[in-house]
Write an enzyme that holds these catalytic residues in place. Structure first.
Site, PDB file in Angstrom:
ATOM      1  N   THR A  77      -2.452  -0.056  -4.387  1.00 29.60           N
ATOM      2  CA  THR A  77      -2.880   1.217  -3.828  1.00 29.60           C
ATOM      3  C   THR A  77      -4.310   1.584  -4.204  1.00 29.60           C
ATOM      4  OG1 THR A  77      -2.323   3.594  -3.822  1.00 29.60           O
ATOM      5  CG2 THR A  77      -1.861   2.386  -5.843  1.00 29.60           C
ATOM      6  N   ASP A 120       0.858  -1.174   0.000  1.00 33.73           N
ATOM      7  CA  ASP A 120       0.000   0.000   0.000  1.00 33.73           C
ATOM      8  C   ASP A 120       0.903   1.235   0.000  1.00 33.73           C
ATOM      9  OD1 ASP A 120      -2.348   1.661   0.514  1.00 33.73           O
ATOM     10  OD2 ASP A 120      -1.558   1.830   2.556  1.00 33.73           O
TER      11      ASP A 120
END
Length: 242
Positions: A43, A9
């Site tokens: 993401t 992430d």
């Protein structure tokens, strides 16, 4: 465990609070790549705001964007895309606006910050999010949207809601990437901090929660590393990959 892919992430995880990848974490990513490990940005961001980081890190694998709504190669070849019905985007936008919430909507060509197009159906939509410091307003929207079984609800901060098509997640995208590479999720280390990371952390061979992660993430993770301001990603790569 033989880790062959590291899924990261970005906000609150790879990036510190100044949205920078620190020198230590950069070094560990470079070392992992030299060992043949795939580093995959996974993401909620769209391609336009994550690709510069991939370039600066000299990444050579895949990019998972918009919470799994798209999968790209580093050469910007689109491998997979999952779209939301424009009527659903309009629905969420109107619910948010009725409650005075800030919105962001991601189409395939741009991000719409707190604004709407003249015609929602004239665009292809990947996700929509809304933000509020009033938890009751967020709960109201979640309750409204829970009646629609074609939506995937998550968040990237405790103060927001993000909506993707049902079944779309960072985990589902990473399964596709693993298939392309010829590995399984057991060969993945995934790191994140929010609910849009929870499925990939649960399914990965090693799931890593950041020290600044939401409590739900820490509870399901195999390991809790340092915060995003303390090189948590670099330390996790050093511990489990190098």
């Amino acid at each position: 465990m033989d880790i062959k892919l590291v899924a990261l992430d970005m906000d609150g995880t790879l990036l510190n609070n100044e949205e920078i990848v620190t020198a230590f974490t950069r070094e560990k990513i470079a070392q992992a790549q030299k060992q043949g490990v795939h580093i995959v940005l996974s993401t909620g961001r769209w391609l336009g705001t994550c690709y510069p980081y991939a370039e600066s890190l000299n990444l050579s694998s895949y990019l998972v964007t918009s919470n799994g709504g798209e999968i790209w190669t580093i050469d910007k070849e689109l491998k997979e895309r999952h779209l939301l019905d424009p009527e659903r985007i309009k629905l969420v936008w109107e619910l948010a606006k009725d409650r005075g919430l800030v919105t962001w909507s991601v189409s395939t060509d741009r991000v719409w910050f707190d604004e709407a197009p003249d015609d929602f159906s004239a665009h292809e939509w990947l996700k929509i999010g809304c933000n509020s410091l009033d938890a009751n307003k967020l709960d109201e929207i979640v309750k409204e949207l829970s009646y629609y079984d074609d939506l995937e609800l998550t968040n990237s901060l405790p103060t927001n809601i993000e909506v993707n098509p049902k079944g779309v997640s960072k985990a589902s995208a990473l399964r596709s990437v693993c298939h392309e590479i010829g590995i399984t999720m057991e060969n993945v280390m995934a790191a994140g901090d929010s609910l849009n990371d929870i499925k990939m952390i649960q399914e990965a061979g090693i799931g890593v929660a950041m020290g600044n992660a939401q409590e739900a993430i820490k509870k399901v993770a195999d390991h809790v590393t340092s915060t995003n301001a303390e090189d948590g990603v670099g330390k996790a790569i050093e511990k489990f990959v190098l």
